[in-house]
Enzyme design. Structure first.
Site, PDB file in Angstrom:
ATOM      1  N   HIS A  25       0.827  -1.200   0.000  1.00  0.00           N
ATOM      2  CA  HIS A  25       0.000   0.000   0.000  1.00  0.00           C
ATOM      3  C   HIS A  25       0.866   1.256   0.000  1.00  0.00           C
ATOM      4  O   HIS A  25       2.070   1.224   0.254  1.00  0.00           O
ATOM      5  CB  HIS A  25      -0.927   0.026   1.211  1.00  0.00           C
ATOM      6  CG  HIS A  25      -0.210   0.145   2.528  1.00  0.00           C
ATOM      7  ND1 HIS A  25       0.468  -0.908   3.117  1.00  0.00           N
ATOM      8  CD2 HIS A  25      -0.060   1.203   3.391  1.00  0.00           C
ATOM      9  CE1 HIS A  25       1.003  -0.516   4.263  1.00  0.00           C
ATOM     10  NE2 HIS A  25       0.698   0.764   4.449  1.00  0.00           N
ATOM     11  N   ASP A  45       0.617   5.087   1.879  1.00  0.00           N
ATOM     12  CA  ASP A  45      -0.084   5.680   3.015  1.00  0.00           C
ATOM     13  C   ASP A  45      -1.077   6.758   2.582  1.00  0.00           C
ATOM     14  O   ASP A  45      -0.760   7.645   1.787  1.00  0.00           O
ATOM     15  CB  ASP A  45       0.918   6.299   3.997  1.00  0.00           C
ATOM     16  CG  ASP A  45       1.731   5.251   4.740  1.00  0.00           C
ATOM     17  OD1 ASP A  45       1.224   4.134   4.925  1.00  0.00           O
ATOM     18  OD2 ASP A  45       2.873   5.557   5.123  1.00  0.00           O
ATOM     19  N   HIS A  61       4.706  -0.004   0.234  1.00  0.00           N
ATOM     20  CA  HIS A  61       5.468  -0.748   1.233  1.00  0.00           C
ATOM     21  C   HIS A  61       4.600  -1.832   1.861  1.00  0.00           C
ATOM     22  O   HIS A  61       3.365  -1.808   1.776  1.00  0.00           O
ATOM     23  CB  HIS A  61       6.046   0.177   2.310  1.00  0.00           C
ATOM     24  CG  HIS A  61       5.029   1.015   3.016  1.00  0.00           C
ATOM     25  ND1 HIS A  61       4.436   2.126   2.453  1.00  0.00           N
ATOM     26  CD2 HIS A  61       4.495   0.916   4.269  1.00  0.00           C
ATOM     27  CE1 HIS A  61       3.580   2.671   3.312  1.00  0.00           C
ATOM     28  NE2 HIS A  61       3.612   1.953   4.416  1.00  0.00           N
ATOM     29  N   ARG A  75       5.501   7.003  13.555  1.00  0.00           N
ATOM     30  CA  ARG A  75       5.544   7.501  12.173  1.00  0.00           C
ATOM     31  C   ARG A  75       5.038   8.914  12.078  1.00  0.00           C
ATOM     32  O   ARG A  75       4.067   9.302  12.745  1.00  0.00           O
ATOM     33  CB  ARG A  75       4.689   6.598  11.278  1.00  0.00           C
ATOM     34  CG  ARG A  75       4.843   6.858   9.782  1.00  0.00           C
ATOM     35  CD  ARG A  75       3.825   6.067   8.990  1.00  0.00           C
ATOM     36  NE  ARG A  75       2.518   6.720   8.978  1.00  0.00           N
ATOM     37  CZ  ARG A  75       1.399   6.130   8.595  1.00  0.00           C
ATOM     38  NH1 ARG A  75       1.398   4.851   8.236  1.00  0.00           N
ATOM     39  NH2 ARG A  75       0.257   6.796   8.606  1.00  0.00           N
TER      40      ARG A  75
END
Length: 288
Positions: free
Chosen positions: A114, A116, A264, A279
Site C-alpha cells: 500500500h 499511506d 510498502h 511515524r
C-alpha cells in the site's frame, strides 16, 4: 492481460557525488542506507538539499542508530512540509506522531502492499518511520519502486492506462472499524478521492503506478469486472522482487520514503512478539 515484460529500469549513469552524507545503495533503483547524519540535530540547508536529492534518487532512505524524541522526529519531517495529523491511527506524544503498536493482542494489519493515506485529496509526500521496539527476528519492511514497475509494463498496457482515474476510499480499511454516526462523519470529512492511475512526479517527470490494494476501490468509467481485472494486474506489480528493497529493523532505525513513488509492506511474521513503531507523514500535493 498481457504478458509481463521485466526490463532493466535502473539509471546506471554516474550520479553526482554527495559531500555531506555517506550513501550505500540497497538495490539498483530503490533504497539507500545513509551514514554520517544525526537526525536529532537540526539540519542545515545544505544537508537538507543532499538528503532531498537522495530521497528523489533512491525513494527510501535508511538511517541507523537514530534515537529521536517525538519532537525531534516531527521537526525533522518539517523540513519537507507540514506533518499530517492522521484521522484514524493512535497518536504518540504529539498529534503529528502516529504510534503503531503490534503484539499478541493486536496482530499486524500492515502486511498488504500500500501507499499511506492515498484516500486523501492531497496524499502524503513522504513518511518517516522510527523503530522503538522490534522483535529479534521478523517484522521486516519491504518497499517497491512503482516508477520502475511502470517502466516494466508492456507498451500496450502503458497506452491503455493513459487518462484513467481511480477512486481511493478509506472505508475499505479504516472504515471497517467505524459504524453509525462515526462512519457518517468520517465519510463527510474524507469523501472518496480520485487520482490518476499513472501519476507523474513533478521533480523528475517520472511516471509511476498509483493504485494500491488497501485504498483503491475501482477505476472510473470501466465496467466492474474490467476495473477489477486491471487493478489486480497493477496491484501485483509491487510484488516482484526486481522492484523491491527490504529492511531489517533495529531499535533506533529510521526509514524515510517517498510515499508518492513507492508502496510498502510490513511483514507480520513476528506474532505474538511486540513491534512498536512511530511515524510522521508529510502532507503532499494533488496527484497529477
Amino acid at each position: 492481460m498481457p504478458v509481463r515484460e521485466l526490463t532493466p529500469t535502473g539509471d546506471f549513469s554516474p550520479r553526482a557525488p554527495y559531500e555531506l552524507i555517506e550513501l550505500a545503495p540497497c538495490s539498483p533503483t530503490i533504497g539507500a542506507e545513509i551514514a554520517g547524519v544525526d537526525l536529532a540535530r537540526p539540519l542545515t540547508p545544505e544537508l537538507f538539499q543532499e538528503l532531498n536529492r537522495a530521497l528523489l534518487e533512491w525513494k527510501v532512505l535508511f538511517f541507523r542508530d537514530q534515537h529521536l524524541t517525538a519532537h525531534q522526529h516531527r521537526d525533522f519531517a518539517r523540513w519537507w512540509g507540514v506533518p499530517e495529523i492522521h484521522p484514524f491511527l493512535p497518536k504518540a506524544d504529539l498529534p503529528e506522531v502516529v504510534r503503531l503498536s503490534r503484539g499478541a493482542d493486536s496482530p499486524a494489519v500492515e502486511n498488504v502492499w500500500h501507499s499511506d493515506v492515498s484516500f486523501d485529496v492531497t496524499p502524503p509526500m513522504g513518511s518517516i518511520l522510527r523503530a522503538v521496539h522490534v522483535p529479534d527476528v521478523g517484522g521486516d519492511t519491504l518497499w517497491a519502486d512503482m516508477a520502475a514497475a511502470y517502466d516494466g509494463l508492456p507498451g500496450a498496457m502503458k497506452s491503455r492506462l493513459q487518462g484513467l482515474r481511480a477512486v481511493h476510499d478509506f472505508t475499505q480499511s479504516f472504515g471497517k472499524r467505524l459504524s453509525g454516526e462515526d462512519l457518517t462523519r468520517a465519510q463527510e470529512k474524507y469523501p472518496p478521492a480520485v487520482h490518476p492511475v499513472v501519476r507523474t512526479l513533478p521533480e523528475s517527470g517520472r511516471k509511476l503506478i498509483y493504485v494500491n490494494r488497501i485504498f483503491t476501490s475501482h477505476i472510473e468509467d470501466l465496467e466492474p469486472e474490467e476495473s477489477r481485472e486491471l487493478l489486480d494486474f497493477l496491484f501485483d506489480q509491487a510484488r516482484h522482487p526486481e522492484y523491491q528493497c527490504r529492511l531489517r529493523w533495529r531499535p533506533g532505525t529510521v526509514a524515510f520514503w517517498d510515499n508518492r513513488a513507492t508502496q510498502h509492506y510490513a511483514s507480520g511474521d513476528y506474532y505474538p512478539h511486540t513491534r512498536l513503531m512511530e511515524r510522521v507523514t508529510i502532507i503532499g500535493d494533488r496527484p497529477a
